[in-house]
Design a protein around this motif. Sequence first.
Motif, PDB file in Angstrom:
ATOM      1  N   ARG A  16     -41.508 -67.676  61.527  1.00  0.00           N
ATOM      2  CA  ARG A  16     -41.068 -67.915  62.906  1.00  0.00           C
ATOM      3  C   ARG A  16     -40.161 -69.141  62.905  1.00  0.00           C
ATOM      4  O   ARG A  16     -40.598 -70.247  62.600  1.00  0.00           O
ATOM      5  N   ALA A  17     -38.904 -68.921  63.238  1.00  0.00           N
ATOM      6  CA  ALA A  17     -37.923 -70.001  63.320  1.00  0.00           C
ATOM      7  C   ALA A  17     -37.235 -69.927  64.673  1.00  0.00           C
ATOM      8  O   ALA A  17     -36.955 -68.840  65.176  1.00  0.00           O
ATOM      9  N   LYS A  18     -36.961 -71.073  65.252  1.00  0.00           N
ATOM     10  CA  LYS A  18     -36.237 -71.144  66.513  1.00  0.00           C
ATOM     11  C   LYS A  18     -34.748 -71.021  66.217  1.00  0.00           C
ATOM     12  O   LYS A  18     -34.213 -71.741  65.369  1.00  0.00           O
ATOM     13  N   ILE A  19     -34.085 -70.085  66.907  1.00  0.00           N
ATOM     14  CA  ILE A  19     -32.676 -69.830  66.652  1.00  0.00           C
ATOM     15  C   ILE A  19     -31.889 -69.803  67.959  1.00  0.00           C
ATOM     16  O   ILE A  19     -32.454 -69.630  69.035  1.00  0.00           O
ATOM     17  N   GLN A  20     -30.603 -69.978  67.822  1.00  0.00           N
ATOM     18  CA  GLN A  20     -29.674 -69.811  68.947  1.00  0.00           C
ATOM     19  C   GLN A  20     -28.813 -68.597  68.634  1.00  0.00           C
ATOM     20  O   GLN A  20     -28.280 -68.466  67.535  1.00  0.00           O
ATOM     21  N   VAL A  28     -28.446 -67.719  74.018  1.00  0.00           N
ATOM     22  CA  VAL A  28     -29.884 -67.763  74.280  1.00  0.00           C
ATOM     23  C   VAL A  28     -30.612 -68.404  73.109  1.00  0.00           C
ATOM     24  O   VAL A  28     -30.108 -68.438  71.988  1.00  0.00           O
ATOM     25  N   ILE A  29     -31.811 -68.892  73.407  1.00  0.00           N
ATOM     26  CA  ILE A  29     -32.715 -69.395  72.387  1.00  0.00           C
ATOM     27  C   ILE A  29     -33.771 -68.318  72.178  1.00  0.00           C
ATOM     28  O   ILE A  29     -34.330 -67.783  73.133  1.00  0.00           O
ATOM     29  N   ALA A  30     -34.035 -67.987  70.921  1.00  0.00           N
ATOM     30  CA  ALA A  30     -35.018 -66.962  70.587  1.00  0.00           C
ATOM     31  C   ALA A  30     -35.754 -67.395  69.319  1.00  0.00           C
ATOM     32  O   ALA A  30     -35.542 -68.504  68.826  1.00  0.00           O
ATOM     33  N   TYR A  31     -36.602 -66.528  68.804  1.00  0.00           N
ATOM     34  CA  TYR A  31     -37.369 -66.812  67.588  1.00  0.00           C
ATOM     35  C   TYR A  31     -37.274 -65.634  66.629  1.00  0.00           C
ATOM     36  O   TYR A  31     -37.143 -64.486  67.057  1.00  0.00           O
ATOM     37  N   THR A  32     -37.365 -65.931  65.343  1.00  0.00           N
ATOM     38  CA  THR A  32     -37.416 -64.868  64.350  1.00  0.00           C
ATOM     39  C   THR A  32     -38.857 -64.433  64.153  1.00  0.00           C
ATOM     40  O   THR A  32     -39.786 -65.211  64.350  1.00  0.00           O
ATOM     41  N   ILE A  55     -21.734 -57.565  67.542  1.00  0.00           N
ATOM     42  CA  ILE A  55     -21.598 -58.710  66.638  1.00  0.00           C
ATOM     43  C   ILE A  55     -22.043 -59.962  67.384  1.00  0.00           C
ATOM     44  O   ILE A  55     -21.596 -60.216  68.506  1.00  0.00           O
ATOM     45  N   LEU A  56     -22.930 -60.750  66.759  1.00  0.00           N
ATOM     46  CA  LEU A  56     -23.455 -61.985  67.344  1.00  0.00           C
ATOM     47  C   LEU A  56     -23.280 -63.120  66.354  1.00  0.00           C
ATOM     48  O   LEU A  56     -23.013 -62.899  65.176  1.00  0.00           O
ATOM     49  N   GLU A  57     -23.456 -64.339  66.849  1.00  0.00           N
ATOM     50  CA  GLU A  57     -23.510 -65.524  65.996  1.00  0.00           C
ATOM     51  C   GLU A  57     -24.935 -66.062  66.080  1.00  0.00           C
ATOM     52  O   GLU A  57     -25.510 -66.131  67.171  1.00  0.00           O
ATOM     53  N   VAL A  58     -25.513 -66.447  64.956  1.00  0.00           N
ATOM     54  CA  VAL A  58     -26.864 -66.993  64.931  1.00  0.00           C
ATOM     55  C   VAL A  58     -26.847 -68.324  64.187  1.00  0.00           C
ATOM     56  O   VAL A  58     -26.111 -68.503  63.219  1.00  0.00           O
ATOM     57  N   ILE A  59     -27.633 -69.270  64.681  1.00  0.00           N
ATOM     58  CA  ILE A  59     -27.804 -70.557  64.021  1.00  0.00           C
ATOM     59  C   ILE A  59     -29.271 -70.944  64.120  1.00  0.00           C
ATOM     60  O   ILE A  59     -29.899 -70.755  65.163  1.00  0.00           O
ATOM     61  N   VAL A  60     -29.828 -71.430  63.020  1.00  0.00           N
ATOM     62  CA  VAL A  60     -31.214 -71.882  63.012  1.00  0.00           C
ATOM     63  C   VAL A  60     -31.247 -73.291  63.590  1.00  0.00           C
ATOM     64  O   VAL A  60     -30.508 -74.171  63.145  1.00  0.00           O
ATOM     65  N   LEU A  61     -32.079 -73.503  64.593  1.00  0.00           N
ATOM     66  CA  LEU A  61     -32.187 -74.811  65.231  1.00  0.00           C
ATOM     67  C   LEU A  61     -33.182 -75.685  64.476  1.00  0.00           C
ATOM     68  O   LEU A  61     -34.082 -75.186  63.810  1.00  0.00           O
ATOM     69  N   GLY A  62     -33.011 -76.983  64.572  1.00  0.00           N
ATOM     70  CA  GLY A  62     -33.916 -77.917  63.915  1.00  0.00           C
ATOM     71  C   GLY A  62     -33.521 -78.241  62.485  1.00  0.00           C
ATOM     72  O   GLY A  62     -34.247 -78.924  61.789  1.00  0.00           O
ATOM     73  N   ILE A  63     -32.375 -77.734  62.049  1.00  0.00           N
ATOM     74  CA  ILE A  63     -31.855 -78.044  60.723  1.00  0.00           C
ATOM     75  C   ILE A  63     -30.551 -78.806  60.910  1.00  0.00           C
ATOM     76  O   ILE A  63     -29.622 -78.307  61.545  1.00  0.00           O
ATOM     77  N   ALA A  66     -26.743 -77.294  60.343  1.00  0.00           N
ATOM     78  CA  ALA A  66     -26.906 -75.862  60.056  1.00  0.00           C
ATOM     79  C   ALA A  66     -25.614 -75.120  60.386  1.00  0.00           C
ATOM     80  O   ALA A  66     -24.923 -75.439  61.350  1.00  0.00           O
ATOM     81  N   LEU A  67     -25.297 -74.137  59.576  1.00  0.00           N
ATOM     82  CA  LEU A  67     -24.095 -73.333  59.778  1.00  0.00           C
ATOM     83  C   LEU A  67     -24.438 -72.082  60.568  1.00  0.00           C
ATOM     84  O   LEU A  67     -25.512 -71.520  60.416  1.00  0.00           O
ATOM     85  N   SER A  68     -23.500 -71.626  61.377  1.00  0.00           N
ATOM     86  CA  SER A  68     -23.715 -70.367  62.093  1.00  0.00           C
ATOM     87  C   SER A  68     -23.350 -69.216  61.167  1.00  0.00           C
ATOM     88  O   SER A  68     -22.541 -69.362  60.254  1.00  0.00           O
ATOM     89  N   ARG A  69     -23.997 -68.077  61.396  1.00  0.00           N
ATOM     90  CA  ARG A  69     -23.728 -66.858  60.624  1.00  0.00           C
ATOM     91  C   ARG A  69     -23.430 -65.721  61.580  1.00  0.00           C
ATOM     92  O   ARG A  69     -24.081 -65.580  62.605  1.00  0.00           O
ATOM     93  N   ARG A  70     -22.454 -64.905  61.227  1.00  0.00           N
ATOM     94  CA  ARG A  70     -22.177 -63.706  62.006  1.00  0.00           C
ATOM     95  C   ARG A  70     -23.153 -62.628  61.565  1.00  0.00           C
ATOM     96  O   ARG A  70     -23.427 -62.472  60.373  1.00  0.00           O
ATOM     97  N   VAL A  71     -23.677 -61.904  62.547  1.00  0.00           N
ATOM     98  CA  VAL A  71     -24.616 -60.818  62.274  1.00  0.00           C
ATOM     99  C   VAL A  71     -24.221 -59.601  63.101  1.00  0.00           C
ATOM    100  O   VAL A  71     -23.542 -59.726  64.119  1.00  0.00           O
ATOM    101  N   VAL A  72     -24.674 -58.434  62.658  1.00  0.00           N
ATOM    102  CA  VAL A  72     -24.475 -57.199  63.410  1.00  0.00           C
ATOM    103  C   VAL A  72     -25.856 -56.647  63.761  1.00  0.00           C
ATOM    104  O   VAL A  72     -26.762 -56.652  62.929  1.00  0.00           O
ATOM    105  N   VAL A  73     -25.998 -56.210  64.998  1.00  0.00           N
ATOM    106  CA  VAL A  73     -27.257 -55.615  65.441  1.00  0.00           C
ATOM    107  C   VAL A  73     -27.365 -54.232  64.810  1.00  0.00           C
ATOM    108  O   VAL A  73     -26.451 -53.411  64.940  1.00  0.00           O
ATOM    109  N   ILE A  74     -28.485 -53.986  64.099  1.00  0.00           N
ATOM    110  CA  ILE A  74     -28.653 -52.677  63.458  1.00  0.00           C
ATOM    111  C   ILE A  74     -29.728 -51.824  64.121  1.00  0.00           C
ATOM    112  O   ILE A  74     -29.731 -50.613  63.964  1.00  0.00           O
ATOM    113  N   ARG A  75     -30.640 -52.462  64.865  1.00  0.00           N
ATOM    114  CA  ARG A  75     -31.692 -51.706  65.552  1.00  0.00           C
ATOM    115  C   ARG A  75     -32.210 -52.519  66.724  1.00  0.00           C
ATOM    116  O   ARG A  75     -32.377 -53.722  66.622  1.00  0.00           O
ATOM    117  N   VAL A  76     -32.471 -51.847  67.853  1.00  0.00           N
ATOM    118  CA  VAL A  76     -33.055 -52.493  69.032  1.00  0.00           C
ATOM    119  C   VAL A  76     -34.362 -51.772  69.346  1.00  0.00           C
ATOM    120  O   VAL A  76     -34.379 -50.551  69.482  1.00  0.00           O
TER     121      VAL A  76
END
Length: 88
Positions: A16-20, A28-32, A55-63, A66-76
């Motif tokens: 569980r990591a806090k991410i943006q 939004v702020i969410a968790y893994t 296509i979204l950008e994700v960054i792990v908070l609290g690091i 931290a670098l942002s990473r591009r991601v693609v949604v594969i399943r909802v």
Amino acid sequence: MEITVEARRHLRLVHRAKIQLCSKDEVVIAYTRDLSESGLYVLGGFNYAPLPGDILEVIVLGIEDALSRRVVVIRVDDGSGFAVEFLE
């Protein structure tokens, strides 16, 4: 932390990591729930659920730096979250 093995390309680490998350419309702020070498599963998230292929950008908070990473949604999954795969 627990490592799970299923019919997947990479091992998943339950973590569980806090991410943006950033879409073209909101931030939004969410968790893994878990992560792997190829992607992660996001719990909760956007007011309007992203669609597979978005296509979204994700960054792990609290690091620091931290670098942002591009991601693609594969399943909802209705009501629980969604899976994304790293693009870079």
